[in-house]
Design a protein around this motif. Structure first.
Motif, mmCIF file in Angstrom:
data_model
loop_
_atom_site.group_PDB
_atom_site.id
_atom_site.type_symbol
_atom_site.label_atom_id
_atom_site.label_comp_id
_atom_site.label_asym_id
_atom_site.label_seq_id
_atom_site.Cartn_x
_atom_site.Cartn_y
_atom_site.Cartn_z
ATOM 1 N N SER A 113 -4.641 -11.057 -8.606
ATOM 2 C CA SER A 113 -4.534 -9.919 -7.692
ATOM 3 C C SER A 113 -5.913 -9.511 -7.191
ATOM 4 O O SER A 113 -6.943 -9.872 -7.778
ATOM 5 C CB SER A 113 -3.851 -8.728 -8.382
ATOM 6 N N THR A 133 -7.677 -6.052 -4.673
ATOM 7 C CA THR A 133 -7.485 -4.857 -3.851
ATOM 8 C C THR A 133 -8.507 -4.854 -2.726
ATOM 9 O O THR A 133 -9.700 -5.122 -2.958
ATOM 10 C CB THR A 133 -7.636 -3.578 -4.696
ATOM 11 N N LEU A 180 0.855 -1.190 0.000
ATOM 12 C CA LEU A 180 0.000 0.000 0.000
ATOM 13 C C LEU A 180 0.882 1.227 0.000
ATOM 14 O O LEU A 180 2.049 1.180 0.399
ATOM 15 C CB LEU A 180 -0.957 0.009 1.201
ATOM 16 N N ARG A 238 -5.750 1.526 0.486
ATOM 17 C CA ARG A 238 -6.040 0.462 -0.480
ATOM 18 C C ARG A 238 -4.843 -0.480 -0.524
ATOM 19 O O ARG A 238 -3.749 -0.091 -0.925
ATOM 20 C CB ARG A 238 -6.334 1.059 -1.855
ATOM 21 N N GLU A 257 -9.966 -2.575 0.708
ATOM 22 C CA GLU A 257 -10.033 -1.252 1.338
ATOM 23 C C GLU A 257 -10.030 -1.409 2.852
ATOM 24 O O GLU A 257 -10.788 -2.213 3.403
ATOM 25 C CB GLU A 257 -11.288 -0.506 0.895
ATOM 26 N N GLN A 259 -3.026 -3.631 -2.022
ATOM 27 C CA GLN A 259 -2.953 -4.464 -3.220
ATOM 28 C C GLN A 259 -2.406 -5.833 -2.814
ATOM 29 O O GLN A 259 -1.281 -5.932 -2.303
ATOM 30 C CB GLN A 259 -2.051 -3.816 -4.270
#
Length: 419
Positions: A125, A127, A36, A102, A129, A104
């Protein structure tokens, strides 16, 4: 088809995420990478190696990491083992209301990932929050009389138990813990006391009248449940929190994280009465191999018989105390300080205390899943905070739940706990 799933994809920063990978070859070695960027574009990252099972799956709630930034079964290890790319950076959320961090998450074949070389394309992948305020939590900038800070209120009419949130000797205003407390049902005032807005740039003295103003401001709010409020405090803030609990009847529950049981450096003043502090013994300040400053042994031994006059008279307080100690704290001898305070209470026949002491935990014990910060810049000094990654993470996870239980127990007696 290889898939990486993280559930939920949006959650509070202190809530767990369930991470899984499917569609792999049986017994395939893979690497999970988390990264991040904070609001200053500083990069934080972690990685861990796993082996898929016979079905070609990895489940971080079940499977052990075999190497990388941690080893063993740790479902949230990718989060709390993150390290800064820029040395001595501390992960700290600035805008706690409008934007999340966020994170990753990426999955690589272990053969494709070589350290210090450009990364190959990830196999999958996702993401996620990480928010610092739940939906409906409100933030109000506070500029009332002398008071400077930010008030966070949970959604609804209340009334809610009130908490003052104090950080340490770096100054400024940190809001992430107060916003998370509001997300769990507390009316929380993140309180600045120097180095912020029009407050003094340096801390020359601790004016307890200022903190009493803040306590009265919080208690007078129509959504705050009385008759008393709590404090959650760290380091210098914990010194102030203890002093407040002694002098202010408004304080009924005090969480003191890695603080002293004496006044250090700046004197305290209350209603014109001045209480002097222990100066730092500069000859006892040490540095480690990286040049980071360690203050742990620079206050002498305030518990010694001849120094008893500098100890804060905790036995005069009617509040309940939760002492949280990192035994690998390199800034303070926090365990000795907490034990000294408890000894004072017990010698006066009091049992209004709880001690949580964590081997391997450092100075900056934060809400759960925050990365260990073992060293960072503070007041232009490279400070050594201490701590080992896994024990520190376990301390944060356990203590964060206990803090909330403690506050509810003493600020909302008779009401069922939500934890």
């Amino acid at each position: 088809m290889i898939q990486l799933t993280a559930t939920p994809t949006s959650a509070l920063a202190d809530e767990p995420i369930h991470i899984q990978a499917t569609g792999l070859h049986p017994l395939q070695m893979v690497v999970f990478v988390a990264s991040l960027k904070d609001e200053k574009e500083n990069l934080f990252h972690s990685q861990a190696f796993y082996r898929a099972d016979e079905a070609g799956e990895v489940d971080l709630e079940r499977d052990p990491a075999l190497g990388g930034d941690y080893v063993g079964v740790h479902p949230m290890g990718l989060f709390w083992s993150m390290k800064p790319k820029k040395i001595l950076s501390r992960l700290s959320k600035q805008d706690v209301i409008n934007s999340p961090f966020r994170v990753q998450l990426e999955l690589y074949n272990s053969d494709d990932l070589q350290l210090r070389t450009p990364l190959a394309a990830p196999k999958a992948s996702q993401t996620v929050e990480r928010w610092y305020a739940a939906p409906g939590v409100t933030r109000t900038q506070v500029q009332e009389g002398r008071i400077r800070g930010a008030l966070f209120l949970p959604p609804g009419d209340g009334p809610f138990p009130g908490v003052l949130d104090l950080f340490g000797g770096g100054g400024g205003l940190m809001e992430s813990r107060a916003s998370l407390l509001a997300s769990h049902g507390f009316a929380s005032l993140a309180l600045a006391y120097f180095g912020y807005a029009d407050l003094p740039p340096q801390l020359e003295k601790v004016d307890l009248d200022y903190f009493e103003e803040a306590a009265n401001f919080l208690l007078s709010h129509p959504k705050v449940l009385g008759p008393g409020i709590g404090i959650v405090s760290t380091c210098k803030g914990a010194e102030i929190g203890l002093s407040m609990a002694i002098h202010l009847k408004q304080i009924t529950a005090a969480v003191l994280i890695n603080g002293p049981n004496f006044i250090f450096t700046q004197p305290h003043e209350y209603h014109g009465q001045v209480f002097q502090g222990v100066p730092i013994a500069l000859h006892s300040v040490s540095t480690n191999a990286l040049g980071l400053i360690e203050f742990r042994n620079s206050f002498g031994n305030p518990q010694a018989e001849g120094n008893r006059h500098v100890l804060l008279p905790i036995e005069k307080s009617q509040a309940h105390f939760l002492f949280i100690v990192g035994e690998a704290d390199k800034t303070m001898n926090s365990k000795a300080n907490a034990e000294g305070a408890i000894e004072q209470l017990m010698s006066h026949g009091k049992n209004n205390w709880t001690l949580l002491s964590y081997p391997g935990a450092g100075h900056l014990i934060e809400p759960c899943y925050a990365p260990l910060c073992s060293g960072s810049w503070c007041l232009n000094l490279p400070m050594l905070w201490g701590g080992e990654v896994i024990p520190h993470a376990m301390a944060q996870e356990h203590s964060w739940k206990e803090i909330q239980k403690f506050l509810r127990q003493h600020l909302t007696p008779g009401q069922p706990s939500l934890l």
